[in-house]
Design a protein around this motif. Structure first.
Motif, mmCIF file in Angstrom:
data_model
loop_
_atom_site.group_PDB
_atom_site.id
_atom_site.type_symbol
_atom_site.label_atom_id
_atom_site.label_comp_id
_atom_site.label_asym_id
_atom_site.label_seq_id
_atom_site.Cartn_x
_atom_site.Cartn_y
_atom_site.Cartn_z
ATOM 1 N N LEU A 353 5.442 4.051 0.445
ATOM 2 C CA LEU A 353 4.673 3.122 0.828
ATOM 3 C C LEU A 353 5.200 1.917 2.707
ATOM 4 N N THR A 354 5.972 1.594 2.299
ATOM 5 C CA THR A 354 6.682 1.221 3.593
ATOM 6 C C THR A 354 7.029 2.084 4.475
ATOM 7 N N GLN A 355 7.768 2.714 4.099
ATOM 8 C CA GLN A 355 8.059 4.001 5.195
ATOM 9 C C GLN A 355 6.563 4.254 6.053
ATOM 10 N N ILE A 356 5.542 4.419 4.968
ATOM 11 C CA ILE A 356 3.923 4.916 5.525
ATOM 12 C C ILE A 356 3.276 3.844 6.559
ATOM 13 N N ALA A 357 3.900 3.028 6.279
ATOM 14 C CA ALA A 357 3.166 1.188 7.569
ATOM 15 C C ALA A 357 3.477 0.825 8.150
#
Length: 949
Positions: A353-357
């Motif tokens: 999720l951090t990578q996507i955000a």
């Protein structure tokens, strides 16, 4: 037999089975049964005027051709809706899997542990990202959730604010436009005064009880909510925050700053836009407000053996208990979508999720930098994904649409661009090139996505999230597929056996109706695209409106309400607007029969009405004399009657036309609750019985699956005089000439699943729809006859017939120490989900078989009920260690070395021969409801922590 006719596939009993069933009932023909069931004066005299029925293949070709009329442009509109990537493992194993989409609301926890766990994951995800103590199991959409937040903060005002009638609610001018419209709809009836303005200019006056902020704002600007909340708290003003869930990966959780409620949508977590939905909203708040939280909460408890078990906590069916004192009329959720969003978080985990955000944020920064090099000004000083560009909106719009790209144009000199998960480097360069072409300049090429941070330091996220094992264990497709399957095996759904729920109509959700939902031509359309990009949708939705208008005998339909409860509220608000248009502002009395659904009184109060309850007679019908007396007593202020037909008791009341006439004679309108429409379609209709408005549960009568507790769709159909007041939307024009403000966030509500009902009607046609109603009545009366001698039917029509459902009386079994809940739990051992328990009459079961069930399946259910009656007869009141009190029996019990029960393992697990062939094992023993409410735990805490608490 016509093998291409969809009705042959949808309707369960074959012709020879129907004949045998009619013999059992004691009638010569289906027409005779219908004559004896439905009062002749309300029967339709001609067939419904609908298109000829299509075969499944014809329909699939037709819907595919229509889908080509939707234009799947690259879309950067934002405003709460974003293109997403739905992981294929979630699409195939949840969205397209009847094991998940045909399940019912988890009222019977022992056979719903799978989806309860998935919802507990969802709640944990929401509490982690929002920083709140408690989250519910989802709400309908972000705008509805924001309105519910306003209502909660109003309800929990301190005594001194209530005494001073503090009623002002501040709304940031940066709120989403559709949310503002819905707040306007909800505020006025309950006496809230909305004040819209700038956060920086708000004076924190004692006239205000609450405030709502958008984080980030509609145009992408991130404001200093930390300082605002601190100042509000110091001045006794409670704050709700509508937050973008993906931005909360980078932005600090509002709960860390002292917010009282955080709401939003989880659409960005892999859920397709679907021209507006369905999407699972989230609602998170402080534990202090747990008794006021709308919707459902999943909680941890223990079973009879002390093992960890899950259940719905606190609010379960609170409308049926509190009625007009309920905190909200919402009795459902968006379970299927919440399960998918929760699985998205499980699949990606905190790192993913951090990578996507970060990628979304970095692309936004890279595009901003490139546009500034060309000479454009980006005016947001802090942002996550949305850029606010000063530009000639008309010129950009023309160039963008020529390149098949959508931006948002809030005014003539502004363009906003919302970057999303699907945006690539190539897409970023296309965006820049569009602006360059309008400026007559050479484009600036973005060669790599550079890291950026446009979030002010005071709002940057420092708190950890999704640290539990569940969010850090299933990142390969194999692992997630097996986890989803493990949960699915714990749940009893329609793909296992009949779910004979009275009032809930668990019918077949045909595969041909469901298939189009996965098509990108339907699923990827933003609800605010220009009309010429949604021609396929607009064609389907207009025709569905016309179909429902014809079926109900009314003049117009609105598809906007995205649940049955919202349909009720919408219908009442339309009645209210009608009265006000005639200067009858004082008409605020709503008559409601004592047998009505619990959401009815809750909806009436939300619409600013005063509820007056009318009596039922001994037959369970409306007491006409009492109704007349109250209608005449309140004739100067009478707004409406809310009536369910056939009645909640499963009877076609013969006095219905007299009842509606009494209301009209005294200046009121008639609202018909459409929960039992499955007993009307093609045979009678609300217009014919004298109603003025009804809502329909498309997830009951018109085949949208229940999905474990949602999605639902609750459109309203209205008579000619009410048509001008149908609800609108602030961005896409819908509704009547004097439209009320929004009921849900999207112009047409949950448009994507409306395809299902459209297909259902298209493939059945007029005759198929009418036959479905007749067979629903046949199946119910067949069960009534088969159970006679074992169970008494509480109410029946004047000729002794049931409608499409019946209530069987279990109160006499108390003499044996057996409660109706014991029967419900024992049915699990026979492989069945219980019918509706103790509604509308305590100590009863309400049974509705639907037209989709075959005679063989109905016989299995009846055999199980009759066998249970024999088991009841065999137990004594003084002995609680019996086969019913110990039900359900789990595999662990049956395979334990020790067996101390006074009956055999075979009697417990395989009471009838058919059970051996298709055994369903409840995964926990009977759950302890009271323990779960006393020790409320609503996140994925390990059992050790829970037990210590």
């Amino acid at each position: 037999m016509n093998t291409t006719a969809f009705a042959q596939r949808h309707i369960g009993p074959r012709e020879e089975d129907q004949n045998r069933m009619l013999q059992t009932i004691g009638v010569d023909s289906l027409d005779q049964l219908i004559y004896e069931t439905i009062p002749d004066d309300i029967r339709l005299k001609k067939e419904l005027n609908l298109d000829e029925a299509m075969s499944e293949q014809e329909y699939l070709t037709h819907i595919h051709e229509l889908s080509k009329r939707n234009k799947t442009y690259k879309t950067y509109i934002g405003l709460g809706y974003h293109p997403t990537i739905l992981p294929a493992v979630i699409q195939r194993n949840i969205l397209e899997n009847p094991g998940w989409y045909t399940a019912y609301t988890p009222y019977q926890a022992e056979i719903a542990q799978g989806r309860l766990e998935a919802l507990l994951n969802f709640q944990t995800m929401v509490t982690d990202l929002t920083g709140m103590e408690l989250a519910n199991a989802s709400l309908l959409d972000e705008s509805t959730a924001a309105a519910e937040a306003m209502g909660l903060l109003f309800a929990v005002r301190p005594r001194e604010q209530k005494k001073a009638n503090t009623n002002k609610f501040f709304v940031s001018e940066n709120i989403l436009p559709q949310t503002l419209s819905l707040l306007q709809t909800r505020a006025t009836p309950i006496g809230i005064e909305l004040v819209v303005g700038s956060e920086s200019e708000f004076n924190f006056s004692s006239d205000f009880f609450g405030a709502l902020l958008q984080y980030p704002g509609k145009d992408g600007q991130i404001t200093d909510i930390k300082s605002f909340i601190a100042q509000a708290n110091n001045n006794g003003i409670k704050v709700a925050v509508a937050a973008d869930i993906l931005s909360l990966i980078k932005l600090e959780a509002p709960g860390k700053f002292g917010a009282d409620v955080v709401v939003g949508t989880t659409q960005r977590f892999g859920i397709p836009m679907g021209y507006g939905g369905p999407h699972a909203a989230f609602f998170a708040t402080k534990e202090a407000y747990k008794r006021d939280i709308p919707g459902r909460i999943i909680g941890v408890t223990k079973d009879m053996n002390g093992n960890r078990a899950l259940r719905m906590a606190l609010q379960t069916r609170e409308q049926h208990i509190k009625r007009d004192k309920a905190t909200s009329n919402i009795c459902t959720a968006q379970v299927l979508l919440a399960v998918m969003a929760g699985m998205y978080a499980v699949y990606h985990g905190p790192k993913g999720l951090t990578q996507i955000a970060n990628r979304v944020h970095n692309i936004a920064g890279s595009v901003a930098n490139a546009l500034e090099k060309i000479g454009y000004t980006q005016t947001n000083t802090a942002y996550f994904d949305t850029l606010k560009i000063k530009a000639d909106a008309a010129a950009i719009k023309s160039a963008a649409e020529a390149a098949e790209v959508n931006f948002y144009y809030p005014d003539a000199e502004t363009v906003t661009i919302s970057i999303n998960e699907t945006t690539t480097l190539k897409d970023a360069n296309q965006i820049v090139s569009i602006f360059a072409s309008v400026a007559n300049k050479e484009t600036v090429l973005i060669e790599t996505i550079s890291e950026t941070n446009m979030v002010m330091e005071s709002l940057q996220r420092t708190s950890a999230f999704l640290t539990l094992d569940i969010f850090n264990s299933h990142h390969s497709e194999t692992e997630l597929m097996r986890y989803i399957k493990k949960l699915e095996r714990k749940d009893l759904s329609l793909n296992h056996s009949m779910i004979a729920l009275g009032s809930c109509t668990m019918k077949l959700n045909a595969a041909a109706e469901m298939l189009p939902l996965s098509s990108p031509n339907w699923s990827t359309i933003h609800p605010f695209v220009p009309a010429d990009q949604a021609e396929g949708y607009l064609t389907v939705l207009k025709e569905l409106e016309d179909q429902l208008t014809e079926i109900t005998g009314f003049a117009a339909t609105s598809l906007q309400p995205n649940s049955g409860a919202q349909g009720e509220f919408a219908g009442l608000m339309v009645i209210k607007a009608y009265h006000e248009s005639r200067n009858d502002h004082h008409r605020n009395i709503c008559l409601i029969p004592s047998s009505a659904h619990g959401t009815n009184p809750a909806s009436a109060v939300m619409a600013g009405m005063k509820v007056v309850v009318t009596k039922a007679n001994e037959q369970g019908n409306i007491d006409v004399d009492d109704l007349r007396e109250k209608a005449e007593l309140h004739k100067d202020n009478l707004s409406c009657l809310m009536v369910t037909y056939p009645s909640t008791h499963g009877v076609y009341e013969s006095a219905i036309k007299e009842i509606t006439q009494i209301i009209h004679d005294n200046g009121g309108q008639v609202y018909m609750d459409g929960a039992n429409m499955n007993a009307q379609v093609g045979l009678t209709n609300p217009g014919n019985i004298g109603a003025d408005v009804c809502h329909l549960n498309l997830h009951k009568t018109f085949a949208i699956p229940h999905g474990g507790g949602g999605p639902g769709v609750g459109p309203i159909c209205v008579a000619k005089q009410l048509a001008p007041f149908l609800p609108s939307n602030p961005i896409i024009k819908t509704g009547g000439s004097q439209a009320i403000t929004a009921i849900s966030g999207a112009p047409f509500g949950s448009s994507l699943v409306c395809l299902i009902s459209y297909g259902y009607i298209k493939m059945l046609g007029a005759k198929g729809l009418t036959d479905a109603t007749k067979i629903a009545i046949l199946n119910a009366n067949y069960i009534k006859e088969r159970l006679q001698g074992s169970f008494d039917t509480l109410y029946s029509g004047e000729r002794g017939r049931a409608a499409h459902e019946m209530i069987v009386d279990c109160r006499a079994f108390k003499a044996h120490g057996i409660e109706v809940v014991d029967i419900a739990k024992r049915l699990m051992d026979y492989g069945f989900h219980a019918p509706t328990v103790s509604f509308p009459v305590a100590g009863t079961l309400m049974i509705e078989p639907t037209e989709s069930e075959s005679k063989a399946e109905i016989d299995r259910f009846c055999d199980a009920m009759i066998a249970i009656k024999k088991e009841i007869d065999a137990v004594s009141k003084d002995d609680s260690n019996n086969i019913l009190k110990n039900a359900p029996h789990t595999l662990d019990m049956l395979t334990a070395n020790e067996w101390l029960m006074p009956y055999t393992r075979e009697q417990a697990a395989f009471p009838l021969e058919y059970v051996r062939d298709n055994k369903f094992w409840p995964s926990v023993r009977r759950v302890d409801d009271a323990y779960g409410d006393r020790n409320l735990v609503c996140t994925c805490a390990p059992i050790e922590e829970y037990m210590e608490a």
